[in-house]
Design a protein around this motif. Sequence first.
Motif, PDB file in Angstrom:
ATOM      1  N   SER A  72       0.889  -1.292   0.084  1.00  0.00           N
ATOM      2  CA  SER A  72      -0.024   0.078  -0.061  1.00  0.00           C
ATOM      3  C   SER A  72       0.964   1.398   0.015  1.00  0.00           C
ATOM      4  CB  SER A  72      -0.924  -0.140   1.340  1.00  0.00           C
ATOM      5  OG  SER A  72      -0.114   0.104   2.381  1.00  0.00           O
ATOM      6  N   ASP A  73       2.005   1.238   0.668  1.00  0.00           N
ATOM      7  CA  ASP A  73       2.786   2.386   0.829  1.00  0.00           C
ATOM      8  C   ASP A  73       4.369   1.963   0.148  1.00  0.00           C
ATOM      9  OD1 ASP A  73       3.619   5.006   1.278  1.00  0.00           O
ATOM     10  OD2 ASP A  73       4.034   4.678   3.552  1.00  0.00           O
ATOM     11  N   LEU A  74       4.430   1.982  -1.155  1.00  0.00           N
ATOM     12  CA  LEU A  74       5.316   1.624  -1.855  1.00  0.00           C
ATOM     13  C   LEU A  74       6.671   2.508  -1.803  1.00  0.00           C
ATOM     14  CD1 LEU A  74       6.579  -0.568  -3.810  1.00  0.00           C
ATOM     15  CD2 LEU A  74       6.020   0.972  -5.662  1.00  0.00           C
ATOM     16  N   ALA A  75       6.331   3.778  -1.568  1.00  0.00           N
ATOM     17  CA  ALA A  75       7.507   5.015  -1.481  1.00  0.00           C
ATOM     18  C   ALA A  75       8.107   4.532  -0.128  1.00  0.00           C
ATOM     19  CB  ALA A  75       6.811   6.415  -1.527  1.00  0.00           C
ATOM     20  N   ALA A  76       7.545   4.514   0.934  1.00  0.00           N
ATOM     21  CA  ALA A  76       7.866   4.392   2.408  1.00  0.00           C
ATOM     22  C   ALA A  76       8.691   3.038   2.308  1.00  0.00           C
ATOM     23  CB  ALA A  76       6.662   4.255   3.417  1.00  0.00           C
ATOM     24  N   GLU A  77       8.291   2.015   1.748  1.00  0.00           N
ATOM     25  CA  GLU A  77       9.019   0.882   1.769  1.00  0.00           C
ATOM     26  C   GLU A  77      10.380   1.003   0.852  1.00  0.00           C
ATOM     27  OE1 GLU A  77       7.497  -2.923   1.302  1.00  0.00           O
ATOM     28  OE2 GLU A  77       5.632  -2.625   2.416  1.00  0.00           O
ATOM     29  N   LEU A  78      10.300   1.497  -0.296  1.00  0.00           N
ATOM     30  CA  LEU A  78      11.724   1.943  -0.830  1.00  0.00           C
ATOM     31  C   LEU A  78      12.576   2.798  -0.110  1.00  0.00           C
ATOM     32  CD1 LEU A  78      10.202   2.486  -4.550  1.00  0.00           C
ATOM     33  CD2 LEU A  78      11.811   0.630  -3.784  1.00  0.00           C
ATOM     34  N   SER A  79      12.168   3.748   0.554  1.00  0.00           N
ATOM     35  CA  SER A  79      13.185   4.629   1.522  1.00  0.00           C
ATOM     36  C   SER A  79      13.688   3.779   2.737  1.00  0.00           C
ATOM     37  CB  SER A  79      12.316   5.823   2.040  1.00  0.00           C
ATOM     38  OG  SER A  79      11.319   5.448   2.761  1.00  0.00           O
ATOM     39  N   ALA A  80      12.851   2.695   3.137  1.00  0.00           N
ATOM     40  CA  ALA A  80      13.203   2.144   4.227  1.00  0.00           C
ATOM     41  C   ALA A  80      14.401   1.236   3.789  1.00  0.00           C
ATOM     42  CB  ALA A  80      12.338   1.430   4.931  1.00  0.00           C
ATOM     43  N   TYR A  81      14.306   0.678   2.302  1.00  0.00           N
ATOM     44  CA  TYR A  81      15.320  -0.238   1.907  1.00  0.00           C
ATOM     45  C   TYR A  81      16.600   0.667   1.578  1.00  0.00           C
ATOM     46  CZ  TYR A  81      17.544  -3.085  -1.571  1.00  0.00           C
ATOM     47  OH  TYR A  81      18.530  -4.036  -1.883  1.00  0.00           O
ATOM     48  N   ASP A  82      16.367   1.664   1.053  1.00  0.00           N
ATOM     49  CA  ASP A  82      17.645   2.426   0.776  1.00  0.00           C
ATOM     50  C   ASP A  82      18.246   2.739   2.047  1.00  0.00           C
ATOM     51  OD1 ASP A  82      17.061   2.300  -1.930  1.00  0.00           O
ATOM     52  OD2 ASP A  82      15.903   4.478  -1.973  1.00  0.00           O
TER      53      ASP A  82
END
Length: 124
Positions: A72-82
Motif C-alpha cells: 500500500s505504501d511503496l514509497a515508504a518501503e523503498l526509502s526504508a530499503y535505501d
Amino acid sequence: MSLLRQAAVAARAVSRSSAFSTSAVARKDIVQDLYIKELKGYKAPPTAKDAHVGAVKAYSLPPAPKVPTLPSDLAAELSAYDAAEPTKADAPKVAATGAEHVGEGAEGFLEVLEADLPKHDAHH
C-alpha cells in the motif's frame, strides 16, 4: 581359309538365331512371394479399449498463478530499503579452502604467494 570362313558364317547364324538370348531369364523368387503373401494376409490383433489404463497418467491443469499485490505504501518501503545498511551477517559465507590467508583482499593474497614454501625432508 575356307575353314575360318565357315566358322565365321556359323557364328553369325548362331548369334542371329534364338538359341542364345542376351536378356536374363526372369525367375520367380519363391521366398519373396511367400513373404508378400504372408504380409498381405496378416491381420493385426484388435486392441482393447482400456489398453491405455496404467500406461498413461491423467492430465490435470496446474493451479492458476495468483496476481502479485503491491504494498500500500511503496514509497515508504523503498526509502526504508535505501536507508538499511547491509551487514556482514547477511553476506554469504565462503567455505574455507584450507589456505591460510595473512590478510584480506589483494594484499593478503600477494603475501600468501610471496611466502616461502614449507621445506620437506625428502630423502632421495
